[in-house]
Design an enzyme around this catalytic site. Structure first.
Site, PDB file in Angstrom:
ATOM      1  CB  SER A   1     -25.133  -7.104 -71.050  1.00  0.00           C
ATOM      2  OG  SER A   1     -26.164  -6.192 -70.746  1.00  0.00           O
TER       3      SER A   1
ATOM      4  CE1 TYR B   1     -25.670  -5.131 -76.574  1.00  0.00           C
ATOM      5  CE2 TYR B   1     -27.228  -5.190 -74.743  1.00  0.00           C
ATOM      6  CZ  TYR B   1     -25.947  -4.985 -75.226  1.00  0.00           C
ATOM      7  OH  TYR B   1     -24.940  -4.660 -74.355  1.00  0.00           O
TER       8      TYR B   1
END
Length: 230
Positions: A137, A149
């Site tokens: 990501s 996250y």
């Protein structure tokens, strides 16, 4: 012409499903894994069940990962591309107030599950001199206040770099796919100025489609910032 086989975890929706559709158009046989067997069955029917093996599984279960590979080899005889794409988000609240149980599930899926997919598929990939892709990501390349996250995606970035070094000289290619904001079921509300899942699928197929002597190490892709007059 040898039929090429493309395995995708987290394949039931979003980036995984879009990549399955793109790979199907390129003539790949597909191994599609996810928790939702119902969604997988619908996707297989759409793409042609004769070319698709679906596996309902939890990526944090090594026995399930190994069974997936065994089924794939029994059905298609080989694995050429493995896209470790399964992942999940956490909960709001930052390090001071987030649900720690949600952390556990996210960390196990986003890091441990990716590692298990790699370990379970490597023997077959060594035989085919195949390709491993990991869904990282843009959050794994930036500092985000209070984001566990983001921390898991930093870990995936490190996993990709370290895996590439382990496999140096094996002929296996390793690519980190690092999306910015993507409009997928990951979000409760559709984000504005986001990428589409098919945009990330196109990046995956670009990396996979390069000649054997070309190893695309990373693809970091973000949405174009909105115009000032938007």
């Amino acid at each position: 012409m040898v039929d090429r086989v493309f395995l995708i975890t987290g394949a039931s929706s979003g980036i995984g499903a879009a990549t399955a559709r793109a790979a199907s158009r390129e003539g790949y046989k597909l191994v599609l894994a996810a928790r939702s067997e119902t969604r997988l069955a619908g996707l297989a029917q759409e793409l042609g069940p004769e070319n698709v093996l679906t596996v309902g599984m939890d990526v944090t279960d090594m026995a399930a990962q190994q069974a997936m590979v065994e089924q794939a080899l029994e059905r298609f005889g080989r694995l050429d591309v493995v896209f470790a794409n399964a992942g999940r988000g956490g909960s709001p609240g930052g390090f001071g107030g987030a649900d720690h149980e949600a952390w556990r599930d996210m960390i196990l899926t986003n890091i441990y599950g990716v590692g298990l997919t790699v370990q379970a598929t490597l023997p077959a990939l060594r035989k085919s001199r195949g390709h491993v892709l990991l869904t990282g990501s843009a959050a794994g390349r930036a500092t985000l206040p209070g984001s566990m996250y983001g921390a898991t995606k930093w870990a995936v970035t490190g996993l990709g770099y370290n895996l590439r070094e382990e496999l140096r000289g094996s002929g296996i290619r390793v690519t980190l796919i690092e999306p910015g904001m993507v409009d997928t079921p990951f979000f409760d509300e559709p984000p504005e100025h986001a990428l589409h899942d098919r945009d990330i699928a196109a990046a995956v197929l670009y990396a996979v489609g390069q000649p054997e002597h070309v190893d695309v190490n990373e693809i970091l892709v973000r949405p174009t910032p909105p115009r000032d007059d938007d």
